[in-house]
Design a protein around this motif. Structure first.
Motif, short mmCIF file in Angstrom:
data_model
loop_
_atom_site.label_atom_id
_atom_site.label_comp_id
_atom_site.label_asym_id
_atom_site.label_seq_id
_atom_site.Cartn_x
_atom_site.Cartn_y
_atom_site.Cartn_z
N VAL A 30 20.98 19.97 -39.24
CA VAL A 30 21.61 20.98 -38.40
C VAL A 30 21.00 20.97 -36.99
N ILE A 31 19.68 21.00 -36.91
CA ILE A 31 19.02 21.05 -35.60
C ILE A 31 19.30 19.77 -34.81
N THR A 32 19.24 18.63 -35.48
CA THR A 32 19.50 17.36 -34.80
C THR A 32 20.94 17.29 -34.30
N ASN A 33 21.88 17.70 -35.12
CA ASN A 33 23.28 17.69 -34.70
C ASN A 33 23.50 18.56 -33.46
N VAL A 34 22.89 19.74 -33.46
CA VAL A 34 23.05 20.64 -32.31
C VAL A 34 22.46 20.01 -31.05
N LEU A 35 21.26 19.45 -31.16
CA LEU A 35 20.61 18.86 -29.99
C LEU A 35 21.40 17.66 -29.46
N ARG B 196 21.53 5.74 -26.41
CA ARG B 196 21.77 6.86 -27.31
C ARG B 196 21.03 6.72 -28.62
N ILE B 197 20.97 5.52 -29.22
CA ILE B 197 20.31 5.36 -30.51
C ILE B 197 18.81 5.63 -30.41
N PRO B 198 18.07 5.01 -29.46
CA PRO B 198 16.65 5.36 -29.33
C PRO B 198 16.43 6.85 -29.06
N LEU B 199 17.33 7.44 -28.27
CA LEU B 199 17.20 8.86 -27.98
C LEU B 199 17.41 9.70 -29.23
N PHE B 200 18.39 9.34 -30.05
CA PHE B 200 18.62 10.07 -31.29
C PHE B 200 17.41 9.97 -32.22
N VAL B 201 16.83 8.78 -32.31
CA VAL B 201 15.65 8.59 -33.15
C VAL B 201 14.50 9.46 -32.66
N LEU B 202 14.33 9.52 -31.34
CA LEU B 202 13.27 10.35 -30.76
C LEU B 202 13.49 11.82 -31.08
N ARG C 2 25.20 11.20 -39.13
CA ARG C 2 25.91 12.38 -38.62
C ARG C 2 25.73 12.54 -37.12
N ALA C 3 24.54 12.19 -36.63
CA ALA C 3 24.31 12.28 -35.18
C ALA C 3 25.21 11.32 -34.42
N GLU C 4 25.31 10.09 -34.90
CA GLU C 4 26.09 9.07 -34.21
C GLU C 4 27.58 9.25 -34.42
N ALA C 5 27.99 9.51 -35.67
CA ALA C 5 29.42 9.53 -35.98
C ALA C 5 30.10 10.84 -35.63
N ILE D 294 30.66 23.12 -33.91
CA ILE D 294 31.26 22.35 -35.00
C ILE D 294 30.26 21.33 -35.54
N SER D 295 29.36 20.85 -34.68
CA SER D 295 28.32 19.92 -35.12
C SER D 295 27.31 20.62 -36.03
N ALA D 296 27.00 21.88 -35.71
CA ALA D 296 26.10 22.66 -36.56
C ALA D 296 26.72 22.89 -37.94
N LYS D 297 28.03 23.21 -37.96
CA LYS D 297 28.72 23.39 -39.23
C LYS D 297 28.74 22.10 -40.03
N ASP D 298 29.00 20.99 -39.35
CA ASP D 298 29.00 19.69 -40.02
C ASP D 298 27.64 19.41 -40.65
N GLY D 299 26.57 19.62 -39.87
CA GLY D 299 25.23 19.38 -40.40
C GLY D 299 24.90 20.28 -41.56
N CYS D 300 25.34 21.54 -41.49
CA CYS D 300 25.06 22.50 -42.56
C CYS D 300 25.70 22.08 -43.87
N PHE D 301 26.97 21.73 -43.83
CA PHE D 301 27.68 21.42 -45.08
C PHE D 301 27.37 20.01 -45.58
N VAL D 302 27.13 19.05 -44.67
CA VAL D 302 26.70 17.73 -45.12
C VAL D 302 25.33 17.83 -45.77
N GLY D 303 24.41 18.55 -45.13
CA GLY D 303 23.09 18.74 -45.70
C GLY D 303 23.13 19.51 -47.00
N LEU D 304 24.00 20.53 -47.08
CA LEU D 304 24.13 21.31 -48.30
C LEU D 304 24.64 20.44 -49.45
N GLY D 305 25.62 19.59 -49.16
CA GLY D 305 26.12 18.69 -50.20
C GLY D 305 25.03 17.78 -50.73
N PHE D 306 24.22 17.26 -49.81
CA PHE D 306 23.09 16.41 -50.20
C PHE D 306 22.07 17.20 -51.01
#
Length: 225
Positions: A47-52, A65-71, A111-114, A123-135
């Motif tokens: 959730v936090i990563t998706n929002v950021l 973008r990829i190195p930044l996402f990893v950071l 989820r960050a990239e796609a 909407i990114s926070a919601k995506d992270g919440c429900f994807v993480g919840l499913g996991f």
């Protein structure tokens, strides 16, 4: 249940369909509490990563973008690790190396990239919440199955996550149970995951078979309309 939620919890579940994040899913799901702790940690990071990622997407160059996402992911995980060490120290020690390894969880980067890099923060926070919840739900299901078969208990050591109140959650389902060793060993995680995947595939096949007569009926009526 909306299509948005169902897609992330069931139809495209990260663990059962996409097979992402299998390392923590299988490694720390030997008990329900361990699985719950790692599941909550994963939800928080996604959730936090998706929002950021969503917030910085207007100023992010495609080349970096990829190195930044990893950071970003590494920073969030480090903060989470320090928080768990401070407030849930015993659980932190139990989960061990698998907390910092959240950085390498393909689910979070996917989820960050796609998704998050293409949508607004809400909407990114919601995506992270429900994807993480499913996991997390899959991890919890595996943890419950392995703990019940391996030890005959449920929510043992719940105090690691809930404090002293957690002692009231600990249940001995099968008294004087000798235990099933395979369930608590790594092969037990693969067997439990296989059963869940098989159950989902059977559900999907059942739904598909139910929809076929309806589609055939609609196709036969179409020329008459």
């Amino acid at each position: 249940m909306s299509e948005f939620i169902r897609s992330r919890l069931l139809d495209n579940n990260a663990a059962l369909v996409q097979m992402l994040g299998l390392c923590p899913l299988l490694a720390v799901s030997n008990t329900a509490i361990n699985a719950m702790g790692m599941g909550l940690a994963t939800i928080s990071v996604v959730v936090i990563t998706n929002v950021l990622v969503s917030l910085i997407r207007p100023i992010t160059r495609k080349e970096i973008r990829i190195p930044l996402f990893v950071l970003l992911i590494a920073s969030v995980v480090t903060t989470l690790e320090m928080t768990m060490n401070a407030y849930f120290h015993e659980l932190y020690l139990t989960l061990g190396i698998f907390i910092p390894l959240i950085v390498t969880n393909c689910l979070i980067m996917a989820r960050a990239e796609a998704f998050a890099s293409k949508n607004n923060w809400w909407i990114s926070a919601k995506d992270g919440c429900f994807v993480g919840l499913g996991f997390a739900l899959v991890m919890m299901a595996i943890g419950i199955m392995r703990e019940l078969l391996g030890q005959g208990t449920l929510f043992s050591q719940a105090h690691l996550l809930f404090g002293e109140w957690g002692h009231h959650l600990e249940l001995t389902v099968i008294p004087d149970y000798a235990g099933f060793l395979v369930a608590v060993l790594p092969p037990g995680a693969f067997f439990a995951l296989a059963l869940l995947v098989a159950a989902k595939n059977k559900r999907d096949l059942h739904l598909a078979n139910e929809q076929k007569p309806q589609q055939q009926h609609e196709n036969t009526r179409a020329p008459n309309t």
